[in-house]
Design an enzyme around this catalytic site. Structure first.
Site, PDB file in Angstrom:
ATOM      1  N   ASP A  69       0.848  -1.102   0.043  1.00 30.07           N
ATOM      2  CA  ASP A  69       0.025   0.070   0.131  1.00 30.07           C
ATOM      3  C   ASP A  69       0.978   1.129  -0.108  1.00 30.07           C
ATOM      4  OD1 ASP A  69      -1.889   1.765   0.206  1.00 30.07           O
ATOM      5  OD2 ASP A  69      -2.831   0.984   1.874  1.00 30.07           O
ATOM      6  N   ASN A 111      11.322  -8.283  -7.311  1.00 26.86           N
ATOM      7  CA  ASN A 111      10.864  -6.653  -7.489  1.00 26.86           C
ATOM      8  C   ASN A 111      11.910  -5.780  -7.758  1.00 26.86           C
ATOM      9  OD1 ASN A 111      10.714  -4.103  -5.685  1.00 26.86           O
ATOM     10  ND2 ASN A 111      10.594  -5.902  -4.270  1.00 26.86           N
ATOM     11  N   SER A 131      16.517  -0.872   0.482  1.00 31.09           N
ATOM     12  CA  SER A 131      16.060  -1.280  -0.820  1.00 31.09           C
ATOM     13  C   SER A 131      17.140  -1.512  -1.874  1.00 31.09           C
ATOM     14  CB  SER A 131      14.867  -0.412  -1.356  1.00 31.09           C
ATOM     15  OG  SER A 131      14.558  -0.736  -2.685  1.00 31.09           O
ATOM     16  N   THR A 147       4.883 -11.214   0.684  1.00 31.90           N
ATOM     17  CA  THR A 147       4.840 -12.402   0.034  1.00 31.90           C
ATOM     18  C   THR A 147       3.735 -13.375   0.400  1.00 31.90           C
ATOM     19  OG1 THR A 147       7.033 -11.837  -0.689  1.00 31.90           O
ATOM     20  CG2 THR A 147       6.334 -13.887  -1.414  1.00 31.90           C
TER      21      THR A 147
END
Length: 377
Positions: A85, A131, A195, A333
């Site tokens: 989200d 991703n 990330s 996941t």
């Protein structure tokens, strides 16, 4: 739970429906599915009575799971991990699906489109996802507007990252801007420097770069501040970040983000290579995420709140993270592959273990090293 009981029958039906839906969804591009689900949850957010009804059916409301953590009451320990989200468009829906809380984002100070598509891939043989989204989001100001329209007081954290076009030497001001816009609208903030999909971001995990960023975020908000780290850090770097977090008085550490490792995958190497760069989430990261968690707990004890995330697929694994030192848990996941019953099963399993060990609350199990008791299920 007996499969012949009303609750067991309902669960069987839900599982069959979700499995059939998942099979159909897996014929579409992963990011297309993500968009459909996100849009649907955004619509559901506006249907407050439906949300409440779902929460009563799916949620596990057992007092042994409720904890007060850094001054915030978490009704259940498993929350939604950041990445789903991104723009807080479904912030009021996640607890209706059974989560105890949700971490929204990652949000950057300025809006950005993220990396070129395709950038999201499934590895079904590993029940994993790869991703390289690149922090696509509407920007801190728009996300703040979405949060101001919330109707519930469900617990939310907000994960903030660096805007891609901002050079590293301006990262402090970039994070400060996001924290100033979003801090008062969240129960806690997470500084994401882990990330693998923003060039140079992981370099900010080095203590000399991380210190001013964390200090600036702390100065910009009164809510608890945590930092999210990568599983690919060396043990020495994990220790250094832990020591810095204690020194600065952070609330905690989220361990861990996705991994850039490709070791141990069931999916053929050539298929993974064709997918390209990116971070992998799900079972392939579980072992290292647990190692990092254990190392952090050994290093900081109860000085920091540790949030365990990465490859939690079963109630047994969830309990293992709690026993290893995690006060709270997160998943993404597992939710994709297992649906709402994955959340419910984990919470039911945790509650059963608390009682099987003669404890009054799950907080007593944190860092205890207590094993899973098969007789509890």
């Amino acid at each position: 739970m007996s499969s012949s009981s009303p609750a067991g029958t309902a669960r069987t039906i839900r599982k069959k429906v979700y499995d059939a839906s998942l099979k159909a969804m897996f014929t579409l591009r992963p990011e297309r599915i993500h968009g459909i689900i996100a849009d649907g949850l955004g619509v559901l957010q506006m249907a407050t009575p439906v949300n409440r009804a779902m929460g009563r059916v799916i949620g596990v409301n057992d007092p042994v799971l409720s904890q007060e953590v850094f001054g915030v009451t978490f009704p259940r320990p498993l929350g939604l991990a950041a990445g789903f989200d991104k723009n807080a468009t479904a912030a009021d829906t996640w607890t209706a699906l059974g989560f105890g809380y949700a971490e929204l984002g990652t949000v950057t100070a300025s809006p950005q489109a993220g990396n070129p598509t395709p950038r999201l891939f499934r590895l079904p043989a590993d029940r994993a996802i790869l991703n390289r989204m690149g922090f696509n989001n509407a920007g801190a100001a728009d996300v703040a507007d979405n949060l101001r329209r919330r109707k519930s007081r469900d617990v939310i954290g907000i994960n903030i990252g660096k805007t891609k076009v901002v050079p590293a030497e301006q990262a402090v001001d970039d994070y400060r801007r996001s924290a100033s816009l979003l801090g008062d609208l969240a129960d806690y903030l997470v500084v994401n420097v882990s990330s693998p999909n923003t060039p140079g971001l992981r370099d900010l995990q080095a203590v000399e770069s991380l210190r001013p960023i964390l200090a600036a975020v702390q100065e910009s908000t009164s809510v608890p501040v945590l930092v999210k780290i990568a599983p690919d850090l060396s043990d020495e770097d994990v220790d250094a970040v832990a020591d810095l977090a204690v020194e600065l008085g952070l609330a905690g550490i989220v361990a861990t983000n996705t991994t850039i490792s490709r070791e141990g995958l069931v999916t053929p190497a050539h298929e993974v290579a064709e997918m390209g760069a990116g971070g992998i989430s799900g079972p392939p990261v579980a072992e290292r995420a647990l190692e990092v968690l254990r190392r952090l707990h050994a290093r900081v004890g109860d000085q920091l709140v540790l949030i365990g995330v990465g490859g939690i697929s079963t109630p047994e694994q969830a309990w293992e993270r709690i026993a290893a030192g995690a006060t709270l848990l997160q998943g993404y996941t597992g939710f994709i592959y297992g649906g709402p019953d994955w959340i419910r099963d984990i919470h039911l399993g945790l509650a059963e273990q608390v009682k099987a060990h003669g404890l009054s609350n799950i907080s007593e199990a944190v860092g205890s090293g207590l094993p899973w008791k098969d007789s509890a299920v």
